[in-house]
Design an enzyme around this catalytic site. Structure first.
Site, mmCIF file in Angstrom:
data_model
loop_
_atom_site.group_PDB
_atom_site.id
_atom_site.type_symbol
_atom_site.label_atom_id
_atom_site.label_comp_id
_atom_site.label_asym_id
_atom_site.label_seq_id
_atom_site.Cartn_x
_atom_site.Cartn_y
_atom_site.Cartn_z
ATOM 1 N N GLY A 1 3.798 -0.324 0.605
ATOM 2 C CA GLY A 1 2.877 -0.904 -0.371
ATOM 3 C C GLY A 1 2.724 -0.112 -1.648
ATOM 4 N N LYS A 2 3.219 1.098 -1.683
ATOM 5 C CA LYS A 2 3.030 1.952 -2.870
ATOM 6 C C LYS A 2 1.564 1.934 -3.315
ATOM 7 C CE LYS A 2 5.964 3.599 -6.601
ATOM 8 N NZ LYS A 2 5.924 4.967 -6.079
#
Ligand code: PMP
Length: 322
Positions: A155-156
């Site tokens: 997901g960063k």
């Protein structure tokens, strides 16, 4: 003369010094933001700044924003246009790094993902993020990678980067250049902010998407360039820690890291401890492609100044990874 530093903030271009969020902002309190890092490479011959694979970065940002139930008023094409405009307004004639962020704006106590999202972006000059001219000394971290069931690494997500910060800091405190992080299952995941490849018997191996990694765009680029340009296939499978010790070559890749050779792991030399031949060829190829010197990969580039010669044909608005 001081450089004119401009950021994109709350829907318009403003001086960087004015692009400030309120301390009550949800993202600041709880890490509820997702981000990207995009490089721009200056090509002096072409007098052009090429953004590398911005469309793929923004496609990922939008996916990750939806993980946090964010709704942004931009699609990937609009974000590419905004980025080229940001680059033009800052007018750096050197390599740059662009940091887009989508964040939760609510000013209230409470962790739940309430409505209220915005997008911001700034740009800074950047050369090497890690030294790519020499083999790095890396150590396996005592910190484990965040699990998908805790905070998805793919997901960063800004809050998840505490995990990276702990690993990177521990590595430096222990005298290493960088960290390699294992996942909860004890298999190699990636670096603090980069993916990892090993070479064994003329083939590349990288950790699979189910190893709690960020699905890197440079990782995809390396796989493509190795296959198409060098005839080298990549295997996607779990990598054991001990495999790092016996590999022919080990390297990191990422937008910031680019392609960075690893000369030792836990003070054990990788092969002869020098930059390996495959790593070297990939470094050169990646540099040429990113800087716009290989016509068939212009599909990955967005020229920022949009001179007449680039108005038609390859642009990030049409070029999707294949
Ligand atoms: N893993 C992590 C944890 C990262 O932060 C990054 C940098 N974005 C990467 C891998 C490399 O990803 P990319 O090639 O898309 O920059």
């Amino acid at each position: 003369m001081r450089h004119r530093e401009v950021a994109f903030f709350e829907g318009s271009f403003v001086p960087l010094a004015e692009a400030n969020i309120n301390v009550m902002t949800h993202a600041f309190n709880y890490g509820t933001a997702v981000f990207e890092g995009i490089r721009g490479y200056w090509n002096a011959d072409d007098e052009e700044l090429y953004l590398f694979r911005p469309r793929e970065h923004f496609a990922r940002l939008l996916q990750n924003a939806s993980l946090l139930k964010m709704k942004l008023p931009y699609d990937a094409d609009a974000l590419c246009d905004l980025t080229a405009e940001l680059a033009r307004r800052n007018a750096y004639r050197e390599d740059v790094y662009i940091r887009p962020l989508a964040y939760k704006t609510a000013r209230q106590i409470g962790t739940k993902l309430s409505p209220g999202d915005d997008f911001t972006m700034f740009i800074v000059p950047m050369r090497d993020y890690v030294d790519t001219s020499r083999p790095l000394a890396v150590g396996v971290s005592s910190w484990r990678r965040v699990e998908d069931a805790a905070i998805p690494a793919r997901g960063k997500i800004c809050g998840a980067y505490v995990n990276s910060a702990l690993a990177a800091t521990e590595a430096r405190d222990n005298g290493y250049d960088e960290a390699i992080v294992l996942n909860a299952a004890g298999k190699v995941a990636e670096g603090a902010a980069m993916n990892i490849f090993i070479a064994r018997d003329g083939k590349l191996v990288t950790t699979p998407i189910y190893a709690d990694i960020l699905e890197g765009i440079t990782r995809h680029t390396v796989v493509e360039l190795a296959r198409r340009e060098l005839g080298v296939e990549t295997e996607f499978r779990p990598i054991d820690r001990s495999e790092l010790y016996i590999a022919d070559e080990v390297f990191f890749c990422g937008t910031g890291a680019q392609i960075a050779a690893i000369g030792s792991v836990d003070r054990r030399p990788v092969a002869n401890g020098q930059i390996g031949p495959l790593t070297r060829r990939l470094q050169a190829l990646y540099g040429d492609v990113a800087r716009g010197r290989v016509g068939r990969y212009h599909k990955w580039l967005l020229p920022c100044r949009l001179t007449a010669r680039f108005l038609e044909g390859a642009s990030c608005l049409t070029g999707v990874a294949d």
